[in-house]
Enzyme design. Structure first.
Site, mmCIF file in Angstrom:
data_model
loop_
_atom_site.group_PDB
_atom_site.id
_atom_site.type_symbol
_atom_site.label_atom_id
_atom_site.label_comp_id
_atom_site.label_asym_id
_atom_site.label_seq_id
_atom_site.Cartn_x
_atom_site.Cartn_y
_atom_site.Cartn_z
ATOM 1 N N LYS A 21 -1.325 -9.424 2.478
ATOM 2 C CA LYS A 21 -0.577 -9.025 3.682
ATOM 3 C C LYS A 21 -1.430 -8.066 4.495
ATOM 4 O O LYS A 21 -2.104 -7.208 3.920
ATOM 5 C CB LYS A 21 0.753 -8.354 3.305
ATOM 6 C CG LYS A 21 1.505 -7.785 4.522
ATOM 7 C CD LYS A 21 2.927 -7.386 4.200
ATOM 8 C CE LYS A 21 3.093 -5.988 3.663
ATOM 9 N NZ LYS A 21 2.595 -4.888 4.520
ATOM 10 N N GLU A 35 9.277 -4.597 10.360
ATOM 11 C CA GLU A 35 9.755 -3.286 9.906
ATOM 12 C C GLU A 35 10.280 -2.462 11.077
ATOM 13 O O GLU A 35 9.660 -2.395 12.147
ATOM 14 C CB GLU A 35 8.612 -2.531 9.201
ATOM 15 C CG GLU A 35 9.044 -1.144 8.713
ATOM 16 C CD GLU A 35 8.138 -0.536 7.650
ATOM 17 O OE1 GLU A 35 7.176 -1.207 7.216
ATOM 18 O OE2 GLU A 35 8.413 0.610 7.245
ATOM 19 N N ASP A 71 0.851 -1.204 0.000
ATOM 20 C CA ASP A 71 0.000 0.000 0.000
ATOM 21 C C ASP A 71 0.881 1.247 0.000
ATOM 22 O O ASP A 71 0.390 2.375 -0.139
ATOM 23 C CB ASP A 71 -1.009 -0.002 1.160
ATOM 24 C CG ASP A 71 -0.350 -0.010 2.520
ATOM 25 O OD1 ASP A 71 0.874 -0.228 2.602
ATOM 26 O OD2 ASP A 71 -1.065 0.201 3.527
ATOM 27 N N SER A 72 2.209 1.065 0.063
ATOM 28 C CA SER A 72 3.137 2.174 -0.165
ATOM 29 C C SER A 72 2.910 2.769 -1.556
ATOM 30 O O SER A 72 3.366 3.876 -1.834
ATOM 31 C CB SER A 72 4.593 1.685 -0.038
ATOM 32 O OG SER A 72 4.798 0.536 -0.838
#
Ligand code: KIV
Length: 275
Positions: free
Chosen positions: A118, A187, A49-50
């Site tokens: 994800k 992350e 979704d970046s």
């Protein structure tokens, strides 16, 4: 029968089986031509979704919609033949109930043909992951720095700096793996925490800004190619595309303006490598 050999697509069980083995090579992809270039090198391509920030110029991932993810997922699936393609579930598409998550994940899988989805998985997400995994949706979790929580967190901040936060990230990892995720993105955590999580959970960990202690690595492709002047501190730039594109476009503009722009017949006469 077609003369073309069918390339075998990497599956969720293949990725799962790489725990502790050869490191997983993963990158983000948002369109077909780039997916075609990345595919032979990567085990997993993530339609992250970046895309909202990298391609659509949004300030965060919050405004990304399910329709955007499906459109980009379809494009990546047209370009990638071998890598497992996972599509991110955007903010608001999975948090309210396991049923909501399943319906939207099923729609993503049916309309894109991707192999996995994800979700950003705080401990609250365990029931949702279990619900989807038990109904044949291959799920990747995402713990540590969770970009969809950036507004609530006051920014994109590394995680695990205090003892309680460290424990929370470990709890997220354990809950995500036990609920049935076949891999976990970690992350923004320090190496010792990434190592502890990687040794604790039975599924592969895929790090981003989380050191080499993980079972694989993922980066935003545009960051590692240097498409933007600014990149996160942890990213090595393997190219400098912003400068190289700027130089190429400046050369083109110069040639158009001073009328040295080559005619079609001159271009045809050039060797392909010189064009
Ligand atoms: O949205 C994204 O691109 C991601 C990763 C980089 C892991 O979640």
């Amino acid at each position: 029968m077609s003369a073309q050999t069918q390339v075998r697509r990497i599956t969720a069980p293949d990725i799962r089986a790489r725990k502790g083995g050869e490191p997983l090579v993963c990158l983000t992809a948002y369109d077909a031509p780039m997916a075609r270039i990345l595919d032979p090198h990567c085990d997993l391509l993530l339609v992250g979704d970046s895309v909202g920030m990298v391609v659509h110029g949004l300030d965060s991932t919050i405004g990304v919609t399910l329709d955007m993810m499906i459109l980009h997922g379809q494009a990546v699936m047209r370009g990638a033949k071998r890598a497992l393609v996972a599509v991110d579930m955007p903010f608001g598409s999975y948090e309210s109930s396991p049923e909501q998550a399943f319906a939207n994940a099923a729609r993503i899988m049916a309309e894109t043909g991707c192999q996995a989805i994800k979700i950003e998985s705080g401990t609250y997400a365990a029931d949702t992951i279990r619900f989807m995994a038990e109904r044949s949706i291959p799920v990747i979790g995402h713990i540590g720095l969770r970009p969809q929580a950036a507004l609530a967190d006051g920014g994109f901040k590394a995680k695990g700096r205090t003892d309680s936060e460290r424990q929370r990230v470990i709890d997220e990892a354990v809950a995500t793996a036990e609920a049935g995720a076949f891999a976990i993105v970690i992350e923004g955590v320090a190496e010792d925490l990434a190592r502890e999580i990687t040794q604790t959970v039975a599924v592969p960990t895929i790090g981003i800004g989380a050191s080499v202690a993980c079972d694989g690595q993922i980066l935003v492709t545009q960051d590692m190619l240097g498409v933007f002047e600014w990149t996160p501190k942890f990213v090595k730039r393997y190219d400098n595309m912003s400068e190289r594109t700027d130089e190429a476009v400046a050369r083109y503009a110069r040639e158009v303006r001073d009328r040295s722009f080559p005619s079609s017949s001159e271009v045809y006469a050039m060797k392909r490598s010189d064009r």
